[in-house]
Design a protein around this motif. Sequence first.
Motif, PDB file in Angstrom:
ATOM      1  N   PRO A   1    -107.059   9.350  40.112  1.00  0.00           N
ATOM      2  CA  PRO A   1    -107.923   9.035  39.062  1.00  0.00           C
ATOM      3  C   PRO A   1    -108.367   7.525  38.884  1.00  0.00           C
ATOM      4  O   PRO A   1    -109.395   6.849  37.831  1.00  0.00           O
ATOM      5  CB  PRO A   1    -106.604   8.631  38.192  1.00  0.00           C
TER       6      PRO A   1
ATOM      7  N   TYR B   1    -115.215  12.817  36.525  1.00  0.00           N
ATOM      8  CA  TYR B   1    -114.943  11.454  35.814  1.00  0.00           C
ATOM      9  C   TYR B   1    -115.772  11.164  34.613  1.00  0.00           C
ATOM     10  O   TYR B   1    -117.041  11.233  34.978  1.00  0.00           O
ATOM     11  CB  TYR B   1    -114.807  10.176  36.421  1.00  0.00           C
TER      12      TYR B   1
ATOM     13  N   LYS C   1    -115.630   6.395  30.084  1.00  0.00           N
ATOM     14  CA  LYS C   1    -115.376   5.473  29.481  1.00  0.00           C
ATOM     15  C   LYS C   1    -114.273   6.261  30.034  1.00  0.00           C
ATOM     16  O   LYS C   1    -113.235   4.972  29.844  1.00  0.00           O
ATOM     17  CB  LYS C   1    -114.830   6.348  27.843  1.00  0.00           C
ATOM     18  N   SER C   2    -113.122   6.720  30.917  1.00  0.00           N
ATOM     19  CA  SER C   2    -112.379   7.037  31.817  1.00  0.00           C
ATOM     20  C   SER C   2    -112.430   5.860  32.739  1.00  0.00           C
ATOM     21  O   SER C   2    -111.061   5.208  33.362  1.00  0.00           O
ATOM     22  CB  SER C   2    -112.040   8.140  32.204  1.00  0.00           C
TER      23      SER C   2
END
Length: 135
Positions: A36, A127, A130-131
Motif C-alpha cells: 500500500p 493506486y 485519493k488513496s
Amino acid sequence: MKHRVGLSLLLLATPLAAQTFTTAAEVKPILLATKPAWIAVREFDGRDLLYFTNLLAWRCGVSEVLYSVNGGEPVQLEMEPCHEDTAQPNALLMEGILPYVTLPLASVEKVTVAVLFDDGSSEAETYQRKSVLTP
C-alpha cells in the motif's frame, strides 16, 4: 567437555551472516507487506510529485520497476544501483537520481506499478490518487 566449551566459544566469536537485503528472497516479503505504500503523490510547488521512496529503499533484489500514469504507456523507473560494496546496499545516495518524478499539478489520477524481481517473479498494483495523496 573441554572441546565443547572451546567449540561454543568459537561459535559465539564467529559473526552470523547478516541479511543484506539484496535478493528477491530477502526483499520480496518486505515489499509485499508494504504494497500500500509503494508510491505516494504530493502536491508541491504547483506540481504533482509521484514518489517511489519505499520501492527504491528496497530496490536491491528488484530488476525493474515499471509505472504508468492514468493508463498511459509504462515507463521504466530510473533507480540507483545497489551499493553492494557498502554496509547498507539499499541506501539512497540521491546523487543525480531523485526518489520521485514530477508531473503537472492534479494530473495524476491513477498509477499502476509493476515490480520485476531478480528471481523472475513480479508483482503489480494500481493506486487511485485519493488513496496515495499525502498532505
